[in-house]
Write a protein that holds these residues in place. Sequence first.
Motif, PDB file in Angstrom:
ATOM      1  N   MET A   1       2.117   6.805   8.699  1.00  0.00           N
ATOM      2  CA  MET A   1       2.081   7.373   7.358  1.00  0.00           C
ATOM      3  C   MET A   1       2.799   8.716   7.366  1.00  0.00           C
ATOM      4  SD  MET A   1       0.415   5.279   5.433  1.00  0.00           S
ATOM      5  CE  MET A   1      -0.108   6.250   4.012  1.00  0.00           C
TER       6      MET A   1
ATOM      7  N   SER B   1       3.153  12.421   7.007  1.00  0.00           N
ATOM      8  CA  SER B   1       2.113  13.451   7.036  1.00  0.00           C
ATOM      9  C   SER B   1       2.355  14.450   5.916  1.00  0.00           C
ATOM     10  CB  SER B   1       2.150  14.182   8.380  1.00  0.00           C
ATOM     11  OG  SER B   1       3.336  14.952   8.443  1.00  0.00           O
ATOM     12  N   GLU B   2       1.372  15.308   5.671  1.00  0.00           N
ATOM     13  CA  GLU B   2       1.551  16.327   4.635  1.00  0.00           C
ATOM     14  C   GLU B   2       2.670  17.278   5.020  1.00  0.00           C
ATOM     15  OE1 GLU B   2      -1.787  18.344   3.031  1.00  0.00           O
ATOM     16  OE2 GLU B   2      -2.978  16.523   2.879  1.00  0.00           O
TER      17      GLU B   2
ATOM     18  N   ARG C   1      -4.137   6.356   1.980  1.00  0.00           N
ATOM     19  CA  ARG C   1      -4.195   7.438   2.965  1.00  0.00           C
ATOM     20  C   ARG C   1      -3.740   7.008   4.345  1.00  0.00           C
ATOM     21  NH1 ARG C   1      -9.712  10.015   0.821  1.00  0.00           N
ATOM     22  NH2 ARG C   1     -10.551   8.125   1.725  1.00  0.00           N
ATOM     23  N   ASN C   2      -4.072   5.769   4.699  1.00  0.00           N
ATOM     24  CA  ASN C   2      -3.724   5.318   6.039  1.00  0.00           C
ATOM     25  C   ASN C   2      -3.738   3.785   6.090  1.00  0.00           C
ATOM     26  OD1 ASN C   2      -2.962   5.810   8.654  1.00  0.00           O
ATOM     27  ND2 ASN C   2      -5.061   5.899   9.445  1.00  0.00           N
TER      28      ASN C   2
ATOM     29  N   ASP D   1     -15.110   3.915  -0.365  1.00  0.00           N
ATOM     30  CA  ASP D   1     -13.902   4.268  -1.107  1.00  0.00           C
ATOM     31  C   ASP D   1     -13.204   2.991  -1.582  1.00  0.00           C
ATOM     32  OD1 ASP D   1     -12.479   3.205   1.028  1.00  0.00           O
ATOM     33  OD2 ASP D   1     -12.170   5.138   1.988  1.00  0.00           O
TER      34      ASP D   1
ATOM     35  N   TYR E   1      -6.570  -0.970   4.971  1.00  0.00           N
ATOM     36  CA  TYR E   1      -5.979   0.017   4.064  1.00  0.00           C
ATOM     37  C   TYR E   1      -7.044   1.041   3.710  1.00  0.00           C
ATOM     38  CZ  TYR E   1      -2.251  -3.419   3.521  1.00  0.00           C
ATOM     39  OH  TYR E   1      -1.223  -4.291   3.759  1.00  0.00           O
ATOM     40  N   ASP E   2      -6.747   2.278   4.050  1.00  0.00           N
ATOM     41  CA  ASP E   2      -7.664   3.374   3.755  1.00  0.00           C
ATOM     42  C   ASP E   2      -7.183   4.016   2.457  1.00  0.00           C
ATOM     43  OD1 ASP E   2      -9.375   5.483   3.825  1.00  0.00           O
ATOM     44  OD2 ASP E   2      -8.445   6.485   5.539  1.00  0.00           O
ATOM     45  N   ILE E   3      -7.879   3.694   1.363  1.00  0.00           N
ATOM     46  CA  ILE E   3      -7.432   4.145   0.042  1.00  0.00           C
ATOM     47  C   ILE E   3      -8.432   5.110  -0.537  1.00  0.00           C
ATOM     48  CG2 ILE E   3      -6.842   3.405  -2.304  1.00  0.00           C
ATOM     49  CD1 ILE E   3      -6.106   0.669  -1.049  1.00  0.00           C
ATOM     50  N   GLY E   4      -7.941   6.245  -0.985  1.00  0.00           N
ATOM     51  CA  GLY E   4      -8.809   7.311  -1.478  1.00  0.00           C
ATOM     52  C   GLY E   4      -9.583   6.900  -2.714  1.00  0.00           C
TER      53      GLY E   4
ATOM     54  N   SER F   1      -8.897  12.412  -7.491  1.00  0.00           N
ATOM     55  CA  SER F   1      -7.621  12.982  -7.932  1.00  0.00           C
ATOM     56  C   SER F   1      -7.115  12.323  -9.207  1.00  0.00           C
ATOM     57  CB  SER F   1      -6.588  12.785  -6.834  1.00  0.00           C
ATOM     58  OG  SER F   1      -6.430  11.397  -6.586  1.00  0.00           O
TER      59      SER F   1
ATOM     60  N   VAL G   1      -5.075   6.949  -3.842  1.00  0.00           N
ATOM     61  CA  VAL G   1      -3.965   7.254  -2.943  1.00  0.00           C
ATOM     62  C   VAL G   1      -4.143   6.515  -1.624  1.00  0.00           C
ATOM     63  CG1 VAL G   1      -2.814   9.100  -1.657  1.00  0.00           C
ATOM     64  CG2 VAL G   1      -3.643   9.533  -3.973  1.00  0.00           C
TER      65      VAL G   1
END
Lengths: 278, 278
Positions: B264, B266-267, B210-211, B172, B196-199, B204, B208
């Motif tokens: 982060m 959350s939804e 993500r984490n 990703d 950095y966890d990036i979508g 989309s 984004v």
Amino acid sequence: MSDKAAAEQDTVVEVDANDGRGFQPVDAATAQLAQLAVAEDTQEAEEDDDLANLPKKVLLRLDALRKLQEAQAEVEEEFEKERKQLELKYEKLYQPFYHQRAEIVTGAKEVDAVSAEPQTEGDADEEDVKGVPGFWLRALMNHSVLADLIHERDLAAFEFLADVHSASHEEDNGFKLTFEFSENPFFTNKTLTKEYDIGDASESGEAVLRNVTGTVIDWKESQNLCEVTKKVKQRAKGGKGESRVISRTEPCDSFFQFFTPVEMPSEEDDEDVRAAWS
Amino acid sequence: MSDKAAAEQDTVVEVDANDGRGFQPVDAATAQLAQLAVAEDTQEAEEDDDLANLPKKVLLRLDALRKLQEAQAEVEEEFEKERKQLELKYEKLYQPFYHQRAEIVTGAKEVDAVSAEPQTEGDADEEDVKGVPGFWLRALMNHSVLADLIHERDLAAFEFLADVHSASHEEDNGFKLTFEFSENPFFTNKTLTKEYDIGDASESGEAVLRNVTGTVIDWKESQNLCEVTKKVKQRAKGGKGESRVISRTEPCDSFFQFFTPVEMPSEEDDEDVRAAWS
């Protein structure tokens, strides 16, 4: 914008920031943190002062680091070239989609679903609706930055906006925006363009905006959206209480100011500024 | 930063924003203007209201435009994949340069010019100068954003920073920053990382975050740079004029807060916010 227009703007189409140019918002925020590299220092005089105190061995090592950085810059230049080619390749692949979009929006070509639709009673009113009216106005208004550029006085002209497209320069990072208009009461130009001449990032390590050019709009009589004419009362010279009404024309806010040619600061200007500060 | 440190920071090395991730400042400014596309609208309920007034023929044309956009999105997904591959390819090509840089900076390997240098009298003082001391501190301080994160209390720890590097995720758009430290009086960790966890942007249309995860630092006794211990006078309960001095530990500004794990939203939080607004 009027409230009605503002209320209409939040659906259907929007400007897409992810446009195939390799720009991503998250990249912009994190790129600066992501990798760290030795950069060549252009302010050599200052550097010499500052480095004079460093042991000679360290200076020799810094010199080696600089050469290493230069060698890496050559590889980065290859990357920039490959990236550019990739972007151009996909820009070409997107063209058929944009072309079809323009045909549907302007009504140059009808979509199958409409042709297949059986004629019903209510349809009589719709006879004249060609394509998708207001498509581009909505698209532009859905973009926060562009929406601020569009004023109420511009709306009537946007009805004649048929297509918007961008073409990248083959040789550098520049590109040209073209706004196509159908016959309209405001100006005689068929297209209005704005072109950005952007240097090759691989040369200086940073892409530099070199020049911006815009179309001079041929406004029809009294239709210039970038100007307002005000009537001003003027007292006659030395006259006692005598006055006359004169018209004064002033520039005003309009989306079409976007095409006004921009004067770029010259290198000489830069030097003047530098001289003033030193 | 002290004045001395500030004076030292303006030469030799700097963080390079043009880092091979395809980010260019000019792109960021112009990309949004450069291409305009129909985007799928996720707020379907609102859209339905707004579109109800449009003639059926126009709705059918909008539907065709949406399908066209979906087809183009598939091509764009291919572009994102190819771009990612290109970036990974060059990231690998840059590694030997970074590796050599680390060797020179830490003194793990001597440069030829130093080895060839004949030993002269003044050199006795320099015997101990290994590599390029303060290289990374200077590099980080030359970046305006990073410079603000570094506080005077951090400087001593930066003497032990041996290398900084970034590795992109293969799958990703995420990446991992690694700060390598030599044996030091502050903490026992050999490396501090931030990831950095990036979508995937192609999913989309927009990358984004993500984490974000960071290393928990194992501070040595009384060496935690992210905390200050204050002595506070405390009056005894109900006592008359009696007081005692207690120690209170508080978090404080430090570069090393950078590694503090980030929570982060959350939804569920998103939904709470949405509920509060509606």
